[in-house]
Structure formats: C-alpha cells, structure tokens
Scaffold this active site. Structure first.
Site, mmCIF file in Angstrom:
data_model
loop_
_atom_site.group_PDB
_atom_site.id
_atom_site.type_symbol
_atom_site.label_atom_id
_atom_site.label_comp_id
_atom_site.label_asym_id
_atom_site.label_seq_id
_atom_site.Cartn_x
_atom_site.Cartn_y
_atom_site.Cartn_z
ATOM 1 N N HIS A 139 0.809 -1.214 0.000
ATOM 2 C CA HIS A 139 0.000 0.000 0.000
ATOM 3 C C HIS A 139 0.845 1.268 0.000
ATOM 4 O O HIS A 139 0.497 2.248 -0.661
ATOM 5 C CB HIS A 139 -0.938 0.013 1.209
ATOM 6 C CG HIS A 139 -1.873 -1.152 1.267
ATOM 7 N ND1 HIS A 139 -2.400 -1.727 0.128
ATOM 8 C CD2 HIS A 139 -2.373 -1.851 2.323
ATOM 9 C CE1 HIS A 139 -3.189 -2.725 0.484
ATOM 10 N NE2 HIS A 139 -3.182 -2.826 1.798
ATOM 11 N N TYR A 140 1.943 1.270 0.752
ATOM 12 C CA TYR A 140 2.800 2.455 0.770
ATOM 13 C C TYR A 140 3.358 2.715 -0.625
ATOM 14 O O TYR A 140 3.307 3.851 -1.130
ATOM 15 C CB TYR A 140 3.942 2.267 1.766
ATOM 16 C CG TYR A 140 4.970 3.384 1.718
ATOM 17 C CD1 TYR A 140 4.636 4.663 2.127
ATOM 18 C CD2 TYR A 140 6.268 3.142 1.253
ATOM 19 C CE1 TYR A 140 5.570 5.701 2.070
ATOM 20 C CE2 TYR A 140 7.201 4.161 1.200
ATOM 21 C CZ TYR A 140 6.852 5.437 1.606
ATOM 22 O OH TYR A 140 7.779 6.450 1.537
ATOM 23 N N ALA A 141 3.901 1.683 -1.257
ATOM 24 C CA ALA A 141 4.485 1.838 -2.593
ATOM 25 C C ALA A 141 3.441 2.319 -3.590
ATOM 26 O O ALA A 141 3.678 3.258 -4.361
ATOM 27 C CB ALA A 141 5.089 0.509 -3.047
#
Length: 323
Positions: A139-141
């Site tokens: 999700h961060y990426a």
C-alpha cells in the site's frame, strides 16, 4: 528572502529541511496537525500553521504569500489499511496541489521515494525512466506512486519530485529506531543474509537534493539522490546499529519464506480486521531483502547534485550523538 511552506515539518526530513531553509535566510511556515507537531516546528524556529492534509481551505490559507512549497508529509508506517494510505498520500497530495494552485504558489517540490517503483522485484541500477507502480501490492508503494503521478501531471504550480532512498542520520524517527526495537525484542533477522547491495541517502544529502530541485529542477521531472555509491545492506545496518552499541544477530530467513510470512500475515490482519500491523509486511521484506541500486546521473547533470555528507561522517555523527 523567500517565503516557504513545508508539510511534514515536524518529521525527520521535513525538520532538517526547515533548519536548512532558515539557515539560508528564508521565512518558513510549517503545517502542524496538533500541539506536538506545532511545538516541534516552533522549536526549529519556523512558524507553525494549524491544519491537516484533508483541509484544503486551511492549506490554502497557510500557503498564502508563499512562493515555494515542499510537500514532505506522508504516511510511512509499516503495513496498515489501504484506505488510510490512499487518504494521506494520494488524496492529501491532491489537496496540497489544489491549495498551492489556488494560493498562487510558483513551485512545489514533492518528496518522493524509490518505493514508488517497487512491485516485489529487485531494483538494479534503476533511473528515472523506470515505471511507477501504483498497482503495487504494498500500500505504501502504490500510494506514493499514485501521488507522484498527480504531482508530475499538475499544470500549476510548477512541480518537481525528489526521490531519496533509505533516508538515515541523526534525528531519524523510523529506520534506526525500528531496527533497534527489533534487535532488543529478539525479532531481528536478515533476509538472505543481508548480502545484497543497497543505496542510501543521508538526510543532509536528501535536503541538498530538495533545495537543488527547487531552484534547478525541470517542471514535471523526478530526480533520484543518494549517498553516491551503493553498499552491502548487511554492512550498512551492522554499522548503523553499532552506533547504538548493539550487535546484530546472525539469524537469517530465505527471501521466499519472508515473503510467504508477510503475505500470510497481511491476509490475516485484513481478514480479521486486527488492530496495528502484522509482525512482517511486504514493504519491509522488499526494502530489507532485495537489491536496490540507483543511478543518480540525471540529478548530477541537471541539478548539479553531489552528496554533501559521506556515510563515514554520518555514522560518526550518530556515534557522537549516542555517547
């Protein structure tokens, strides 16, 4: 004297950026969500302005009269719910862009990351031509990739993206503290022995890149900056933890096992809607278990970027800080 507005000014990179901007003679305002962040920004010597990334009106008011905006705020926690990453990193960035446009800001510099290229495979000698991965399973990426797309496609204000890799140094609130906590709790393990190569970026080098991007970056472009030369991940982490008097355990996991554990853990946390984050997540496996080496030729040629702090100097500063 330029009036500069900074989001994420109470954080690691944003805080060091504010200190440098003030030293260079600029008037700086920093976005403060609460009392703690306001106190941190004020202690640095900047003017805290209350607001958050979800409030366009407050952002617009805070940016009024600013010629330059640095957007350093982002959700960087391990694991977690996709909607929260999207709200903070994508919708928040969209709000910052809109507020900057409506406030008449001339230029916005966005703090990006090499993680925006990650999809579960090593990054070897990558440069700015590598595709962003808003479809990444992490999700961060995915959220940082989507946010960067918004920034680079914006017509107004002028926008530039600066991508440091694995930011470290004195004042770090994420990388070193998390490593220390894992070692002390007996949860640390290498992935494949930690023998892959990695690039890193001392916080002072990241700030140098941000200032160069603000003055020399071409609108709509992204630039990688690092410490200038890759190192072996195990060597870097061992020395980093050594600045805190810690010896790193020898335990190691195969990459396939770490990936399987992370995937299973994330699935359980999603399925049962558990609080907090799983013991291991995909983003952490990719960051700690795969090669990531970066070509900074574009920043060198177009921005005149050169590292201003060596790894040896940064490690010496950390050791002195600990003593």
């Amino acid at each position: 004297m330029t009036v500069v507005f900074v989001t994420g000014g109470s954080g690691f990179v944003g805080g060091r950026l504010i200190s440098r901007l003030l030293k260079d003679g600029h008037a700086v305002r920093g976005l403060a969500r609460g009392d703690t962040s306001a106190a941190r920004i004020e202690a640095l010597g900047a003017t805290p302005v209350r607001g958050h990334l979800g409030d366009v009106a407050a952002l617009r008011t805070a940016m009024a009269g600013s010629e330059l905006v640095f957007h350093a705020a982002a959700r960087t926690t391990r694991g977690g719910d996709r909607d929260r990453f999207w709200a903070d990193n994508v919708e928040g960035t969209a709000n910052v862009l809109r507020a900057a446009r409506e406030a008449g800001v001339r230029r916005l510099v966005h703090v990006g990351t090499e993680a925006a290229l990650m999809d579960g495979r090593p990054l070897v000698g990558v440069d700015e031509t590598a595709p962003l991965r808003p479809d990444s399973r992490a999700h961060y990426a995915a959220s940082k990739a989507a946010a960067e797309q918004l920034v680079r496609e914006a017509a107004e204000p002028e926008t530039v993206v600066l991508r440091p890799r694995l930011v470290w140094g004195a004042g770090d609130t994420t990388v070193l503290p998390e490593l220390v906590a894992m070692v002390r709790a007996g949860r640390f393990a290498w992935i494949e022995g930690g023998l892959h190569r990695t690039d890193t970026t001392h916080v002072d080098n990241a700030v140098e890149g941000l200032l160069l991007a603000a003055s020399r970056g071409r609108p709509g472009q992204a630039y990688f900056v690092t410490d200038g030369r890759p190192t072996v991940f195990r060597d870097f982490v061992t020395e980093l933890l050594g600045t805190r008097g810690l010896t790193v355990p020898e335990r190691s996991l195969p990459l396939w096992a770490a990936t399987a554990l992370a995937s299973a853990g994330e699935a359980v946390w999603r399925g049962l809607r558990l609080r907090g984050v799983p013991p291991l997540d995909l983003m952490s496996v990719w960051l700690a278990g795969m090669e990531c080496t970066i070509d900074i030729g574009k920043a060198a040629a177009e921005l005149g970027y050169r590292p201003v702090r060596t790894r040896a100097e940064g490690m010496a500063e950390l050791r002195a800080q600990y003593r």
